[in-house]
Design an enzyme around this catalytic site. Structure first.
Site, short mmCIF file in Angstrom:
data_model
loop_
_atom_site.label_atom_id
_atom_site.label_comp_id
_atom_site.label_asym_id
_atom_site.label_seq_id
_atom_site.Cartn_x
_atom_site.Cartn_y
_atom_site.Cartn_z
N GLU A 151 0.60 -1.27 -0.04
CA GLU A 151 0.00 0.00 0.02
C GLU A 151 0.88 1.14 0.10
O GLU A 151 0.68 2.26 -0.66
CB GLU A 151 -0.87 0.03 1.24
CG GLU A 151 -1.85 -1.02 1.18
CD GLU A 151 -3.00 -1.11 0.09
OE1 GLU A 151 -3.09 -0.02 -0.49
OE2 GLU A 151 -3.70 -2.01 -0.15
N ASP A 199 -4.29 -9.69 -8.68
CA ASP A 199 -4.96 -8.64 -9.46
C ASP A 199 -3.56 -7.81 -10.33
O ASP A 199 -3.38 -8.00 -11.46
CB ASP A 199 -5.72 -7.69 -9.12
CG ASP A 199 -5.63 -7.34 -7.62
OD1 ASP A 199 -4.46 -7.35 -7.20
OD2 ASP A 199 -6.32 -6.60 -7.23
N GLU A 246 -18.39 -6.38 -2.38
CA GLU A 246 -17.13 -6.90 -2.29
C GLU A 246 -17.15 -8.43 -2.97
O GLU A 246 -16.03 -8.51 -3.35
CB GLU A 246 -16.53 -6.85 -0.85
CG GLU A 246 -16.01 -5.53 -0.32
CD GLU A 246 -14.76 -5.22 -1.12
OE1 GLU A 246 -14.88 -4.68 -2.38
OE2 GLU A 246 -13.58 -5.00 -0.60
N GLU A 294 -12.47 0.44 -9.41
CA GLU A 294 -12.10 -0.73 -10.60
C GLU A 294 -12.89 -0.57 -11.51
O GLU A 294 -12.70 -0.67 -12.89
CB GLU A 294 -11.97 -1.93 -10.04
CG GLU A 294 -10.40 -2.10 -9.22
CD GLU A 294 -10.64 -1.80 -7.83
OE1 GLU A 294 -11.66 -1.25 -7.36
OE2 GLU A 294 -9.62 -1.92 -7.19
N THR A 346 -1.49 1.05 -10.81
CA THR A 346 -2.27 0.55 -10.34
C THR A 346 -3.32 1.41 -9.34
O THR A 346 -4.41 1.29 -9.20
CB THR A 346 -2.30 -0.83 -9.42
OG1 THR A 346 -3.40 -1.53 -9.43
CG2 THR A 346 -1.40 -0.58 -8.07
#
Ligand code: DMJ
EC number: 3.2.1.-
Length: 933
Positions: free
Chosen positions: A147, A294, A388, A406, A492
């Site tokens: 993160e 991902d 989710e 996304e 990302t």
């Protein structure tokens, strides 16, 4: 996940070529000018309307960013319901989710380049000054390496990239001397100790001040990390190396990627979700394109685009081929086992995979991108947001939605690729839903449960970094952006890195790929790169024609249609299946039938029994259908029992100025007093009772007369409090928890029991609020004095009365629009009687409560509790799937083949393995929280 840049590329093996050229070529190939729109299919959107929507996005960003800056900065995040900053350590811990917070003004840094994209150059300049002045990267705090990399390092680099662009233009940032880059470098060095493993895979966490080894670091004992966590560094680290000339960052990130590639499962070419950072063993061997993996795939393709290194493209193409072979079941993307890739690992999908259509656009594989995106959009239309996790038959599996970007990202890229105005309409819906359901007076709040519309006190930084960027870019024409977005690639986290980095400071040695990788067979990939110049001009309805057959895919999937047809066949003589009401957990024959139906029986530690169905593990399609029906019946039975003994949560909605119904607090009901589900809601102004605990005759009856009395929990029975306020003339009561800091975020809601005596004399409605929710009302009284609330069984849309009361809010359209909406803080959990001892003498009630876990063991086998929230098959109680009675009957026999949920060719698994799968599902949930915020 976010998408690779303004740059759209083709994933076919490409001969040695500078990535910039690839991007330019791809742009020419795939971009249908955003200003031109179809003349057929979806209605074209004119420039005026696009601008209006773009302006709406700007206003929404101002609302989110402005509130963060005003009420939260320099904290990492805004808590939009309580309108304050989230400071780690000062709020109840949310577990791994908090690892994104490093006391480094996360949201400000993550928002930097968004400001420039949204043409807020002046604000950008101010924001950069604030970062340089206020942000400390040397805090004694343990943060997630992943993160911190994507949000903070990426944020600083994105900010730097646009700062130098602006400086070069000559108007803004003239004072800038690479200070953001220096901070990025400082942070890069702070992250490097995480790579001190034999594998080169980074530890998942690091202490910003003390690193990993030292005892003060309080981290470094972890053995596992997620694949995305270890494989999502190369863009930021390579950019840092190339901007600064310090090659070490790119080297470390490449080494981690090389290791992951080595460890891929060689026969399937898939990677697992979690890997041991020391041994390289796969800890979780399931594989998908969502949570945990991902952005590993995303970064392979984008690393090729940014760095021009063919090995990354080769790796990506190899993985992509495997994904399309095993995981892709258009329109679904379903996890499989890396060793047994024909075997589905679960029957649900997570929201993070919504980035994948966008990545497929970059790859040049438009058709499956359109299909998956369309499926996701239908799920969104059903629930307003993407939950989710949702099952293969599109029921909610995990009901949260933390405002993830996304889907907006994929929408943007599909619009860029197809020019189909349909995607503009999709974007418009996203904007409307955000304003309608997530907007609160102090920002935008994450959804706690998309089914109820309840909120969490949370606004993640990625909402500003990504959501607004993609939405703005969707409606923007070239001239609306002050620089050429095609010159950049999106990380990302949607941070912008300039493509010219590909030819700068290329000093890191690349692996010699030709000796290691066999030449790829181009024919594998022929189909992945359709030439849109042929596709679209010849058939302007191309995207629409792909969507058309999927038009009702979500509604069609309800299993009831199947079940109905099965009933026909029973009438013609077949033996009827086991019915839930007849089931005995002690009957071996019944257990055998369950197994055949793919239903496993799990004895929970607390004595309850849980049923889980994996349709794919049923002996046949007919058995699977029987299993579905059995589960459905069991849920109905269970919920019927619960309904008899339990009351659902209630709502306290603040309706007076300036809330106007937009704040809804989830409340626990009482087992006595007016039943709000049977009566009209109670509306009234609130007043605190004296004494505040309400345990004796009130000394201020004049203050509570005709009002809803606020009483503190504790010191006497709930029923006694109710009687005292009723005697004083109150028309309702709200009991506020005395346990400071308690919240429905962290504690299960419960119902207030009576006092063991007859409570028929209590006529007023009584509701319970945890302290955090209660303090929202108390704060409101302090600020506005007159606070009116509505006590009801379910939040009401703002009624005309509230409308009239609202002050004309402004020239601002979207603000008005949002005011129609509801905010709620709630907890969609089973009600558990947690009465404090002094308040819970009604043992007869609590003893009989099916939600009382201590007593569940005594329930007879035919009444075993089934927890619908934990089922993996279509067993939810939300009634999402009720309108299939009109489905044609042929679905019964034919749909099974096309329904990926029902893979009949696959073998029945033993019970142990079913249990193991179930555990994996639970782990998957945990991983989603842990690794993918
Ligand atoms: C973002 O931080 C990034 O896109 C990440 O790769 C995945 N999760 C979030 C948004 O949902």
């Amino acid at each position: 996940m976010s998408e690779a840049g303004g740059a759209l590329g083709c994933g076919s093996p490409v001969p040695q070529r500078a990535p910039w050229n690839l991007v330019a070529a791809a742009t020419a190939l795939y971009l249908v000018s955003a200003t031109s729109v179809w003349t057929a299919g979806a209605t074209p959107m004119n420039r005026e309307e696009k601008q209006k929507l773009g302006n709406q996005v700007l206003e929404m960003f101002d609302h989110a960013y402005g509130n963060y800056m005003e009420h939260a900065y320099p904290a990492d995040e805004l808590m939009p319901l309580t309108c304050r900053g989230r400071v780690r350590g000062q709020e109840p811990s949310r577990g791994d989710v908090d690892d994104a917070l490093g006391k480094f003004s996360l949201t400000l840094i993550d928002s930097l380049d968004t400001l420039v994209v949204l043409n807020k150059t002046k604000e950008f300049e101010d924001a950069v000054r604030k970062v340089l002045r206020d942000v400390n990267l040397d805090n004694d705090v343990v943060v997630s390496v992943f993160e911190t990399n994507i949000r903070v390092l990426g944020g600083l680099l994105g900010g730097h990239s646009l700062a130098i662009m602006l400086k070069e233009k000559g108007e803004y940032m003239q004072w800038y001397k690479d200070e953001l880059l220096q901070m990025a470098k400082q942070l890069g060095y702070k992250l490097l100790p995480a790579f001190n493993t034999t594998s080169g895979l980074p530890y998942p966490r690091i202490n910003l001040k003390f690193g990993i080894r030292k005892p003060e670091a309080r981290t470094g004992t972890e053995t596992d990390t997620c694949t995305a966590c270890a494989g999502t560094l190369i863009l930021e680290f390579a950019a840092l190396s190339r901007f600064t000339g310090a090659t070490i960052f790119e080297e470390y990130a490449r080494k981690a990627l090389d290791f992951l590639w080595e460890k891929r499962q060689r026969s399937s070419n898939l990677v697992g979700v979690t890997i041991n950072i020391h041994t390289g063993d796969w800890v979780r061997k399931d594989s998908g394109v969502g949570a945990g993996i991902d952005s590993y795939y995303e970064y392979l393709l984008k690393a090729y685009v940014l760095l021009g290194d063919d090995s990354f493209l080769e790796r990506f193409n190899t993985h992509y081929d495997a994904i399309m072979r095993y995981i892709s079941q258009p329109p679904l993307l379903l996890d499989v086992h890396i060793h047994k890739p024909m075997l589905n690992a679960r029957t649900w999908m997570d929201a993070l995979l919504a980035f994948f259509p966008g990545l497929q656009v970059l790859k040049g594989d438009i058709r499956p991108a359109i299909e998956t995106h369309e499926m996701l959009y239908q799920v969104i239309k059903k629930h307003n947001f993407l939950p989710e996790a949702f099952t293969t038959d599109f029921r909610v599996h995990w009901a949260q939605h933390p405002l993830r970007p996304e889907f907006a990202e994929s929408t943007y890229f599909l619009y860029k690729a197809t020019g189909d105005p349909y995607y503009l309409e999709v974007g418009k819906t996203l904007i409307e839903n955000l304003n309608k359901y997530a907007r609160v007076p102090c920002g935008f709040a994450a959804m706690k449960d998309v089914r109820t519309g309840s909120h969490e006190d949370r606004m993640d930084s990625f909402f500003l970094a990504e959501m607004f960027k993609y939405l703005y870019l969707l409606f923007a024409d070239k001239e609306d952006i002050i620089f050429d977005i095609e010159d950049y690639i999106f990380t990302t986290e949607a941070h912008l890195l300039p493509l010219w980095l590909s030819t700068t400071n290329q000093r890191v040695s690349k692996k010699n790929t030709t000796s290691e990788y066999t030449e790829l067979d181009d024919s594998n990939f022929d189909w992945t790169c359709p030439n849109t110049q042929i596709l679209f001009p010849n058939d302007p309805l191309y995207a629409q024609s792909i969507r058309e057959p999927l038009k009702n895919v979500v509604d069609k999937s309800c299993p009831r249609g199947i079940i109905r047809v099965r009933e026909e066949s029973f009438r013609s003589g077949a033996k009827p299946p086991l019915r839930a009401r007849d089931f005995m957990a002690t009957n071996p024959e019944h257990l055998e039938i369950l197994k055949k139906m793919g239903v496993s029986l799990i004895h929970l530690k607390d004595g309850r029994v849980q049923l889980v169905q994996h349709a794919i593990q049923a002996a046949s399609s007919i058995d699977a259908e029987d299993g579905l029906r059995f589960m459905q019946e069991m849920i109905e039975l269970s919920s019927q029992q619960q309904k008899e003994q339990q009351l659902p949560p209630r709502a306290v909605q603040i309706v007076s100025h300036p809330f106007f119904g937009r704040v809804v607090l989830t409340a626990g009901p009482a087992q006595f007093g007016l039943d709000l589900s049977k009566h009209k809601e109670t509306r009234g102004f609130v007043a605190s009772s004296k004494p505040y605990n309400g345990c004796s005759e009130l000394t201020n009856p004049e203050a509570v007369m005709g009002k809803i009395a606020l009483i503190q929990r504790g010191q006497c029975m709930f029923a006694e409090k109710a009687r005292n306020i009723q005697n004083a003339g109150a028309i309702g009561g709200i009991v506020i928890d005395d346990n400071e800091g308690s919240s429905s975020d962290t504690a299960p809601l419960f119902q207030m029991a009576g006092d063991g005596k007859d409570t028929d004399d209590i006529k007023i409605p009584m509701l319970f609020l945890f302290s955090k929710e209660g303090s929202i009302i108390l704060d409101a009284i302090r600020e506005y004095e007159e606070v009116e609330v509505l006590l009801s069984d379910k939040a009401k849309d703002r009624d005309p009365e509230m409308e009239n009361e609202e002050q004309p809010s402004s020239e601002n359209d979207s603000q008005n629009q949002s005011a129609e909406q509801i905010i709620s803080i709630s907890q969609a959990v089973d009600l558990v009687d947690q009465e404090a001892p002094e308040e819970s003498s009604l043992s007869s009630h609590s003893d009989s409560s099916p939600a009382d876990t201590d007593n569940a063991a005594s329930i007879s086998p035919a009444e075993q509790t089934l927890n619908p929230m934990e089922n993996q098959e279509p067993t939810s109680l939300d009634g999402e799937c009720t309108d299939l009675d009109n489905q044609p009957q042929e679905q019964s026999e034919t749909e099974e083949d096309s329904n990926p949920n029902v893979s009949w060719g696959k073998k029945v698994q033993p019970i142990d393995s079913i249990l193991a799968d179930w555990n994996e599902d639970i782990e998957a949930f945990e991983m989603m929280e842990k690794d993918e915020l």
